[in-house]
Write an enzyme that holds these catalytic residues in place. Structure first.
Site, short mmCIF file in Angstrom:
data_model
loop_
_atom_site.label_atom_id
_atom_site.label_comp_id
_atom_site.label_asym_id
_atom_site.label_seq_id
_atom_site.Cartn_x
_atom_site.Cartn_y
_atom_site.Cartn_z
N TYR A 98 6.42 45.17 31.31
CA TYR A 98 6.13 44.57 30.01
C TYR A 98 6.26 43.05 30.10
O TYR A 98 6.99 42.53 30.94
CB TYR A 98 7.12 45.07 28.96
CG TYR A 98 6.74 46.37 28.29
CD1 TYR A 98 5.66 47.13 28.72
CD2 TYR A 98 7.50 46.83 27.22
CE1 TYR A 98 5.34 48.32 28.09
CE2 TYR A 98 7.18 48.03 26.58
CZ TYR A 98 6.09 48.77 27.02
OH TYR A 98 5.77 49.94 26.39
N HIS A 157 7.57 52.63 33.16
CA HIS A 157 7.51 51.18 33.02
C HIS A 157 8.53 50.48 33.92
O HIS A 157 9.65 50.97 34.11
CB HIS A 157 7.77 50.78 31.56
CG HIS A 157 6.63 51.11 30.66
ND1 HIS A 157 6.79 51.79 29.46
CD2 HIS A 157 5.29 50.88 30.77
CE1 HIS A 157 5.60 51.95 28.89
NE2 HIS A 157 4.68 51.41 29.66
N HIS A 196 -3.15 50.14 34.29
CA HIS A 196 -1.78 50.44 33.86
C HIS A 196 -1.68 51.89 33.39
O HIS A 196 -0.75 52.62 33.79
CB HIS A 196 -1.39 49.48 32.73
CG HIS A 196 -0.07 49.76 32.09
ND1 HIS A 196 1.08 49.06 32.41
CD2 HIS A 196 0.28 50.64 31.11
CE1 HIS A 196 2.09 49.51 31.68
NE2 HIS A 196 1.62 50.46 30.87
N GLU A 197 -2.61 52.34 32.57
CA GLU A 197 -2.55 53.70 32.04
C GLU A 197 -2.77 54.74 33.13
O GLU A 197 -2.16 55.81 33.09
CB GLU A 197 -3.56 53.88 30.90
CG GLU A 197 -3.33 52.98 29.70
CD GLU A 197 -1.92 53.03 29.13
OE1 GLU A 197 -1.25 54.08 29.29
OE2 GLU A 197 -1.49 52.03 28.54
N HIS A 199 0.48 55.50 34.69
CA HIS A 199 1.25 56.54 34.01
C HIS A 199 0.73 57.93 34.40
O HIS A 199 1.51 58.85 34.65
CB HIS A 199 1.16 56.37 32.49
CG HIS A 199 1.94 55.22 31.96
ND1 HIS A 199 3.22 54.94 32.38
CD2 HIS A 199 1.63 54.28 31.01
CE1 HIS A 199 3.67 53.87 31.72
NE2 HIS A 199 2.72 53.46 30.89
#
Length: 287
Positions: free
Chosen positions: A246, A199, A189-190, A193
């Site tokens: 999320y 998101h 996930h990071e 980014h």
């Protein structure tokens, strides 16, 4: 006698139905509690920059919406994302693309791939989280990771508390923090980014699929749920199964869901790997 017998059987049937209904309600409650517990332990606490109350709060336009950021060392923090002030300003002028059209926010091209130089902190526990996440990205996208030699721009995997990352390439060394609570999925996930992804709950078409319960969001965390303008993303649809999405209880202030499906039901966060839509979005960024 037949009438009495019929009534008796009806009562039994009714009691069975009532028991089944209660059982289903109980099962539903248990399932929701399990979802909430999983997210609280493994994701909500992990995917955030470690803030305290001394940071300065700054309000800036972000994708056209007034948003609160924490200012840390001249940078702006929102959830697990760190942006340079000029990056925040850029989001209000996007014509298309998940990150700025300027090539400076993308990692450098090498033939048909894009290369992200990296180093790993020698003190980082469980380094396999990083290597497994890197392998996952390389097997599914055009992104390639190479051990840094003398490259000026690179990512540095370390434990700086929590899970967080900068958005896209910012120039020089940029941290991807993978704290003790960060799994391989959190690391994937990071990295998302770091290559330029925001998101998924901010997708402009999200309201057709989910409802954001702003009244349940922890004060100061609302910006994590702001919707992007339709001109800021390419033509990819919303994906509830995105690794950038999320879960239902992220940043809840009261134990109630912050995001639900349109039918009101909650859902598990997905941190197993990139979805097919994630891969398509990255391929649009890095064509």
């Amino acid at each position: 006698m037949k009438s009495i017998k019929f009534l008796s059987l009806s009562a039994v049937a009714l009691s069975v139905l009532m028991f089944t209904s209660c059982e289903n309600d109980s099962s539903s409650d248990t399932e929701q509690e399990a979802i909430q517990e999983q997210e609280t332990k493994s994701n909500t606490a992990a995917e955030a920059y470690p803030l305290n109350l001394t940071e300065n709060i700054i309000s800036k336009n972000f994708f056209g919406t007034e948003t609160e950021f924490r200012e840390v060392d001249g940078k702006l923090v929102i959830g697990d994302m760190i942006l340079l002030p000029e990056q925040v300003d850029e989001t209000n002028n996007y014509q298309k693309g998940t990150i700025s059209n300027r090539s400076s926010r993308r990692w450098n091209r090498s033939g048909n791939t894009y290369v992200v130089p990296y180093t790993v902190d020698s003190r980082l526990p469980n380094k396999n989280r990083v290597f497994d996440a890197i392998r996952h990205w390389e097997q599914r996208t055009k992104i390639r990771f190479v051990q840094r030699t003398n490259q000026r721009d690179y990512v540095y995997f370390t434990d700086d508390g929590g899970c967080y990352s900068y958005i896209g390439k910012i120039g020089g060394r940029q941290i991807i923090s993978v704290g003790g609570g960060c799994s391989t999925g959190n690391t994937i996930h990071e990295i998302g980014h770091a290559v330029g992804m925001y998101h998924e709950q901010s997708h402009p078409s999200r309201d057709n699929f989910v409802t954001i319960n702003f009244q349940n969001i922890t004060p100061g965390r609302e910006g994590n749920f702001n919707k992007q303008s339709s001109s800021s993303v390419r033509t990819t649809s919303f994906d509830l199964g995105s690794i950038m999405m999320y879960g239902s209880f992220f940043f809840s202030r009261n134990g109630q869901p912050t995001i639900v499906r349109k039918d009101g039901s909650t859902f598990n966060v997905q941190r197993n790997g990139l979805s097919s839509r994630d891969i398509g979005a990255v391929n649009l960024i890095y064509q």
